[in-house]
Design a protein around this motif. Structure first.
Motif, PDB file in Angstrom:
ATOM      1  N   LEU A   4       0.823  -1.211   0.000  1.00 10.37           N
ATOM      2  CA  LEU A   4       0.000   0.000   0.000  1.00 10.37           C
ATOM      3  C   LEU A   4       0.857   1.262   0.000  1.00 10.37           C
ATOM      4  O   LEU A   4       0.542   2.240  -0.674  1.00 10.37           O
ATOM      5  CB  LEU A   4      -0.932   0.022   1.208  1.00 10.37           C
ATOM      6  CG  LEU A   4      -2.090  -0.946   1.182  1.00 10.37           C
ATOM      7  CD1 LEU A   4      -2.858  -0.902   2.496  1.00 10.37           C
ATOM      8  CD2 LEU A   4      -3.014  -0.654   0.012  1.00 10.37           C
ATOM      9  N   LYS A   7       2.108   1.564  -3.535  1.00  9.54           N
ATOM     10  CA  LYS A   7       1.004   1.855  -4.451  1.00  9.54           C
ATOM     11  C   LYS A   7       0.586   3.320  -4.407  1.00  9.54           C
ATOM     12  O   LYS A   7       0.312   3.930  -5.433  1.00  9.54           O
ATOM     13  CB  LYS A   7      -0.195   0.970  -4.090  1.00  9.54           C
ATOM     14  CG  LYS A   7      -1.435   1.230  -4.924  1.00  9.54           C
ATOM     15  CD  LYS A   7      -2.570   0.320  -4.478  1.00  9.54           C
ATOM     16  CE  LYS A   7      -3.846   0.639  -5.231  1.00  9.54           C
ATOM     17  NZ  LYS A   7      -4.956  -0.231  -4.812  1.00  9.54           N
ATOM     18  N   HIS A   8       0.560   3.901  -3.213  1.00 11.99           N
ATOM     19  CA  HIS A   8       0.093   5.275  -3.051  1.00 11.99           C
ATOM     20  C   HIS A   8       1.232   6.287  -2.966  1.00 11.99           C
ATOM     21  O   HIS A   8       0.989   7.472  -2.763  1.00 11.99           O
ATOM     22  CB  HIS A   8      -0.804   5.381  -1.819  1.00 11.99           C
ATOM     23  CG  HIS A   8      -2.090   4.622  -1.978  1.00 11.99           C
ATOM     24  ND1 HIS A   8      -3.167   5.125  -2.661  1.00 11.99           N
ATOM     25  CD2 HIS A   8      -2.458   3.389  -1.572  1.00 11.99           C
ATOM     26  CE1 HIS A   8      -4.150   4.250  -2.659  1.00 11.99           C
ATOM     27  NE2 HIS A   8      -3.743   3.173  -2.002  1.00 11.99           N
ATOM     28  N   SER A  13       4.556   6.932   6.708  1.00  9.00           N
ATOM     29  CA  SER A  13       3.274   6.291   7.008  1.00  9.00           C
ATOM     30  C   SER A  13       3.402   5.459   8.269  1.00  9.00           C
ATOM     31  O   SER A  13       4.491   5.267   8.800  1.00  9.00           O
ATOM     32  CB  SER A  13       2.840   5.401   5.846  1.00  9.00           C
ATOM     33  OG  SER A  13       3.768   4.354   5.683  1.00  9.00           O
ATOM     34  N   SER A  34     -11.598   3.327   3.132  1.00 12.62           N
ATOM     35  CA  SER A  34     -10.557   3.599   2.144  1.00 12.62           C
ATOM     36  C   SER A  34      -9.285   2.836   2.498  1.00 12.62           C
ATOM     37  O   SER A  34      -9.104   2.406   3.636  1.00 12.62           O
ATOM     38  CB  SER A  34     -10.253   5.097   2.090  1.00 12.62           C
ATOM     39  OG  SER A  34      -9.737   5.544   3.319  1.00 12.62           O
ATOM     40  N   GLU A  35      -8.411   2.653   1.502  1.00 13.44           N
ATOM     41  CA  GLU A  35      -7.142   1.963   1.747  1.00 13.44           C
ATOM     42  C   GLU A  35      -6.204   2.806   2.593  1.00 13.44           C
ATOM     43  O   GLU A  35      -5.517   2.305   3.469  1.00 13.44           O
ATOM     44  CB  GLU A  35      -6.448   1.629   0.425  1.00 13.44           C
ATOM     45  CG  GLU A  35      -7.093   0.516  -0.348  1.00 13.44           C
ATOM     46  CD  GLU A  35      -6.289   0.121  -1.569  1.00 13.44           C
ATOM     47  OE1 GLU A  35      -5.539   0.950  -2.118  1.00 13.44           O
ATOM     48  OE2 GLU A  35      -6.412  -1.035  -1.987  1.00 13.44           O
ATOM     49  N   LYS A  38      -4.906  10.567   4.070  1.00  7.18           N
ATOM     50  CA  LYS A  38      -3.759  11.467   4.163  1.00  7.18           C
ATOM     51  C   LYS A  38      -4.028  12.695   5.019  1.00  7.18           C
ATOM     52  O   LYS A  38      -3.125  13.461   5.287  1.00  7.18           O
ATOM     53  CB  LYS A  38      -3.332  11.901   2.768  1.00  7.18           C
ATOM     54  CG  LYS A  38      -2.855  10.731   1.921  1.00  7.18           C
ATOM     55  CD  LYS A  38      -2.408  11.171   0.546  1.00  7.18           C
ATOM     56  CE  LYS A  38      -1.956   9.994  -0.299  1.00  7.18           C
ATOM     57  NZ  LYS A  38      -1.475  10.410  -1.598  1.00  7.18           N
TER      58      LYS A  38
END
Length: 46
Positions: A4, A7-8, A13, A34-35, A38
């Motif tokens: 993840l 991917k983003h 994080s 949501s995945e 932010k």
């Protein structure tokens, strides 16, 4: 989790924590809609 992050394109994080825990900030609570997220709004004064 690492998939993840890649991917983003996240540079910083942390995994989400239990959304029912009273000992965590809103921004670190896991959301099921949501995945990733932010941004978030905290209570005034936090």
């Amino acid at each position: 989790y690492v998939d993840l992050v890649k991917k983003h394109g996240l540079e910083i994080s942390q995994p989400g924590v239990d959304p029912n825990s009273p000992f965590t900030w809103q921004m670190t609570r896991k959301r099921h809609d949501s995945e990733v997220h932010k941004s978030t709004k905290e209570k005034p004064g936090c």
